[in-house]
Structures are given as structure tokens and as C-alpha cells.
Design a protein around this motif. Structure first.
Motif, mmCIF file in Angstrom:
data_model
loop_
_atom_site.group_PDB
_atom_site.id
_atom_site.type_symbol
_atom_site.label_atom_id
_atom_site.label_comp_id
_atom_site.label_asym_id
_atom_site.label_seq_id
_atom_site.Cartn_x
_atom_site.Cartn_y
_atom_site.Cartn_z
ATOM 1 N N SER A 151 23.071 40.844 -6.950
ATOM 2 C CA SER A 151 24.201 39.961 -7.287
ATOM 3 C C SER A 151 23.981 38.540 -6.792
ATOM 4 O O SER A 151 24.629 37.613 -7.273
ATOM 5 N N SER A 202 22.476 37.052 -10.028
ATOM 6 C CA SER A 202 23.500 36.897 -11.063
ATOM 7 C C SER A 202 24.704 37.743 -10.668
ATOM 8 O O SER A 202 24.573 38.957 -10.421
ATOM 9 N N LYS A 227 26.888 38.889 -12.350
ATOM 10 C CA LYS A 227 27.210 39.914 -13.361
ATOM 11 C C LYS A 227 26.854 41.328 -12.880
ATOM 12 O O LYS A 227 27.461 42.305 -13.283
ATOM 13 N N TRP A 228 25.802 41.403 -12.035
ATOM 14 C CA TRP A 228 25.376 42.723 -11.553
ATOM 15 C C TRP A 228 26.483 43.442 -10.786
ATOM 16 O O TRP A 228 26.445 44.664 -10.621
ATOM 17 N N ILE A 232 21.919 43.735 -20.974
ATOM 18 C CA ILE A 232 22.442 42.406 -20.599
ATOM 19 C C ILE A 232 22.027 42.071 -19.165
ATOM 20 O O ILE A 232 21.559 40.973 -18.864
ATOM 21 N N LEU A 233 22.172 43.059 -18.271
ATOM 22 C CA LEU A 233 21.890 42.791 -16.862
ATOM 23 C C LEU A 233 20.410 42.503 -16.623
ATOM 24 O O LEU A 233 20.060 41.561 -15.905
ATOM 25 N N GLN A 263 18.265 41.228 -18.542
ATOM 26 C CA GLN A 263 17.891 39.893 -19.049
ATOM 27 C C GLN A 263 18.250 38.776 -18.071
ATOM 28 O O GLN A 263 17.624 37.725 -18.063
ATOM 29 N N LYS A 264 19.267 39.042 -17.247
ATOM 30 C CA LYS A 264 19.724 38.005 -16.309
ATOM 31 C C LYS A 264 18.665 37.668 -15.254
ATOM 32 O O LYS A 264 18.802 36.688 -14.526
ATOM 33 N N GLU A 278 15.419 37.056 -15.739
ATOM 34 C CA GLU A 278 14.297 36.226 -16.217
ATOM 35 C C GLU A 278 14.289 34.830 -15.588
ATOM 36 O O GLU A 278 13.244 34.315 -15.226
ATOM 37 N N LYS A 279 15.482 34.260 -15.432
ATOM 38 C CA LYS A 279 15.524 32.884 -14.925
ATOM 39 C C LYS A 279 15.076 32.794 -13.451
ATOM 40 O O LYS A 279 14.806 31.713 -12.957
ATOM 41 N N SER A 280 15.003 33.920 -12.776
ATOM 42 C CA SER A 280 14.527 33.905 -11.381
ATOM 43 C C SER A 280 13.082 34.386 -11.293
ATOM 44 O O SER A 280 12.659 34.907 -10.258
#
Ligand code: LMR
Length: 353
Positions: free
Chosen positions: A114, A117, A119-120, A146-147, A149-150, A152-154
Motif C-alpha cells: 500500500s 499504491s 489501492k492495494w 488492476i492491482l 498494474q499499479k 509498474e510505475k515503481s
């Protein structure tokens, strides 16, 4: 005679030279078949896979099984070295090591994601997924997608999701049957705002600490209790230093299997395929064995220890869920409506109590 020998030596040298030149010309002209997909094929790829739990747990066994499958499928060209029990890195350190590239794979509890993101947090909500089937549906479906994919930015490649099971509560001063029984308890939780809020709502002092510090803090009495799955309570021997275990099934514990994204992107398509197929097989195995493993280890605890075991009735679970209802509202914005609605739909579909 001397002249004759000289002529033969000269002829043989000429012949050898023309064969050598011809051979090398052919190679440089590319007339020998050459498949550049096979480049580097003889170099072994090593993947260091670090995790914090024991080997005889859903995650420990899945990690080793994955390593074996990769070894078989790649004929030893890809080697996965599993480092269990936080042997190299603790919970927080393993993220930093992954991002530095010192290790290539981890499988942290989804709760610990979390900070990347918010969202987790949807998976941490109390009684988020009420049945085993609902957990599998959430992880294999859109929620899981969805989770993952979150990440990738890290610079993390989320590859799949594994299950451990439902969390239970242990203390040294139980029984814990009503939400009010949690009042005043000092409990170890995974670092998480949702979990902290949840236990604060019922008057407990919840402290986010490393997994591998838990046993020592329970044994010394610095903490009264903790929440975890049976598999972790069993394999880390928490049950030996606690008097009461409540089977509350109040939360989910599972894992995101993650690779350093740069490392993943530099693998060949063939290597990525081998890893993905080995993971697919391991995930199917994990989903059919993790709950059974928790059930079996609960029977062993029951047979071989003096801990008092309390199984909440559906009516009691309903009271716990009610006491924790405000958490849903508190984290609505951080989690976002899309995921929150999806989890509420699942609850509707699989409602048990
Ligand atoms: C915990 O910290 O309790 C869990 O994340 C341990 C684990 O990985 O199962």
C-alpha cells in the motif's frame, strides 16, 4: 630429393591455408546458418527470490515449486535461488534490494504494497472476501489485474498473486470472542493504515512490525498477541507462546509475486515465456493447496499444543464485521470507487453471514 620434399611441404602448406581462408570467409559471409534468437543461450540467468516466511508454508512451497519448474523448463539455463525466512532481507529491506537489483524477485504480502499504491488496501478491508471462492475470483479477475498494474510505475513487474489464507487472532490473555475482548490488547500487525484503524476501532493498540520480530516480542510478553494465518502461526511457532487462538477469518493474507521490471524487460521472449508458464502452473497449485495446508496445520496445533482454540460462529463474525464497518468509509477515497464497488459486489455474491 631435398628439392622434392620442399615442393611437397609447399603444396601442403598452400592447401591448408586455402582451406582455412575458405572456412573463415564462409563464416564472415554468414553462409553458416545462425539464429540470433539463440544468442547468449549458454549463459545461465540467475534469479534471486527472497521472502520472509518459512519453507513449509503456502508461499515457501510455491516459491520452491516455481524454482523447480523453471529449472526443468529451461534445462537449467534459468536458475531461481530461493532465500526463505528473511535470510537476506527483512520485509522492508527486500523492496529496497529488489529496486536496487540486488535480488530479482520477491513475494511480499499484498498489505505491504500500500505504500506504492493505496489501492492495494482494498484487500485488507475486514472480511473483504468472505469465502475461499471469493478470494480466488478476486485474485484471478479484474481486481487482481488492476492491482498488479499499479506496480509498474515503481519499476516492479507484478507477475501473479498467491494465496496464504484467512487471518486469525492469537493472544496470551484470551479468549477473544467479542470485538470488545480486543480492547486494550497490544497486537503485532503488518504495517498498514487499514489494519491499524481496524484494531484501534475496538480499542486495541496495533503496532506495525517486521514479521520476523514477532515471535521474540510475543515470547517476551512485550506484545499480547497478533493476527496471522494458521500457516504462519504454526511455522513460526507463535502458538507455543500464546494461550488463545480465535478462528475469526477476519482478513485476507496473500502475496504479489514481483520481479524487478528492468530485469524482466531484459529477458528474452523465450525466457519470459518459461517464467510465465512456470508461474501459471505454480499459481494453480497454490490456489488448490493453500487452504488445505492451513487446515492441516490447524489440526496439528489442535492435537499437539495446549492453546485454547475458539471458532467464531457466523453470528459472532457478523458482530466483528459490524464493529469494523467504519473502515470501509474511512478508506473509500484512498481505495477508489472502482475497486471498492468490485469488492462489495463480491461480498454480495458470496455473503456467508
Ligand atoms: C506478515 O508480515 O505477517 C506476513 O506478511 C508474512 C508473510 O509473508 O506471510
Amino acid at each position: 630429393m631435398k628439392a622434392f620434399t620442399g615442393i611437397v611441404v609447399l603444396l601442403l602448406t598452400g592447401l591448408a591455408a586455402s582451406i582455412w581462408i575458405g572456412f573463415h570467409t564462409k563464416l564472415s559471409e554468414g553462409t553458416v546458418p545462425y539464429d540470433d534468437d539463440q544468442e547468449g543461450i549458454n549463459e545461465q540467468v540467475v534469479i534471486k527470490f527472497s521472502h520472509v516466511v518459512a519453507e513449509n508454508t503456502p508461499k515457501g512451497l510455491a516459491a520452491q515449486r516455481f524454482a523447480n519448474r523453471v529449472d526443468e523448463r529451461s534445462d537449467g539455463r534459468i536458475k531461481v535461488e530461493v532465500i526463505p525466512n528473511g535470510g537476506l532481507y527483512s520485509d522492508q529491506e527486500e523492496f529496497e534490494a529488489l529496486q536496487r537489483g540486488d535480488i530479482q524477485m520477491i513475494a511480499p504480502a499484498t498489505t505491504k504494497l500500500s505504500s506504492f499504491s493505496s489501492k492495494w488496501q482494498v484487500l485488507d478491508l475486514p472480511y473483504a472476501m468472505p469465502t475461499r471462492e471469493s478470494i480466488i475470483e478476486a485474485l484471478n479477475g479484474e481486481i487482481g489485474e488492476i492491482l498488479l498494474q499499479k506496480l509498474e510505475k515503481s519499476n516492479m513487474k507484478g507477475l501473479t498473486l498467491w494465496i496464504n489464507g484467512f487471518k486469525q487472532v492469537t493472544t496470551n490473555n484470551g479468549p477473544i470472542i467479542q470485538p470488545a475482548d480486543l480492547n486494550g490488547q497490544a497486537l503485532r500487525i503488518m504495517p498498514s493504515s487499514v489494519l491499524k484503524k481496524q484494531f484501534e476501532l475496538v480499542g486495541a493498540k496495533a503496532i506495525g512490525l517486521d514479521f520476523n520480530d514477532t515471535y521474540r516480542l510475543l515470547e517476551s510478553g512485550e506484545l499480547n498477541g497478533e493476527e496471522n494465518t494458521i500457516s504462519n502461526i504454526y511455522s513460526k511457532k507463535f502458538f507455543e507462546v500464546q494461550s488463545d487462538l480465535t478462528i475469526s477469518d477476519h482478513g485476507f493474507l496473500g502475496y504479489a509475486v514481483i520481479m524487478n521490471k528492468d530485469f524482466w524487460d531484459h529477458l528474452t521472449a523465450d525466457q519470459q515465456k518459461i517464467i510465465s508458464e512456470a508461474l501459471d502452473e505454480t499459481t494453480r497449485w497454490n490456489q488448490t493447496h493453500s487452504f488445505a495446508m492451513n487446515d492441516e496445520q490447524l489440526s496439528i496445533i489442535q492435537r499437539n499444543s495446549s492453546i485454547s482454540i475458539h471458532r467464531l460462529t457466523d453470528k459472532e463474525k457478523k458482530e466483528w464485521a459490524k464493529a469494523w464497518e467504519p473502515v470501509y468509509l474511512d478508506f473509500k477515497e484512498e481505495i477508489g470507487e472502482e475497486l471498492l464497488n468490485k469488492i462489495l459486489e463480491l461480498q454480495e455474491k458470496y455473503r456467508k453471514f
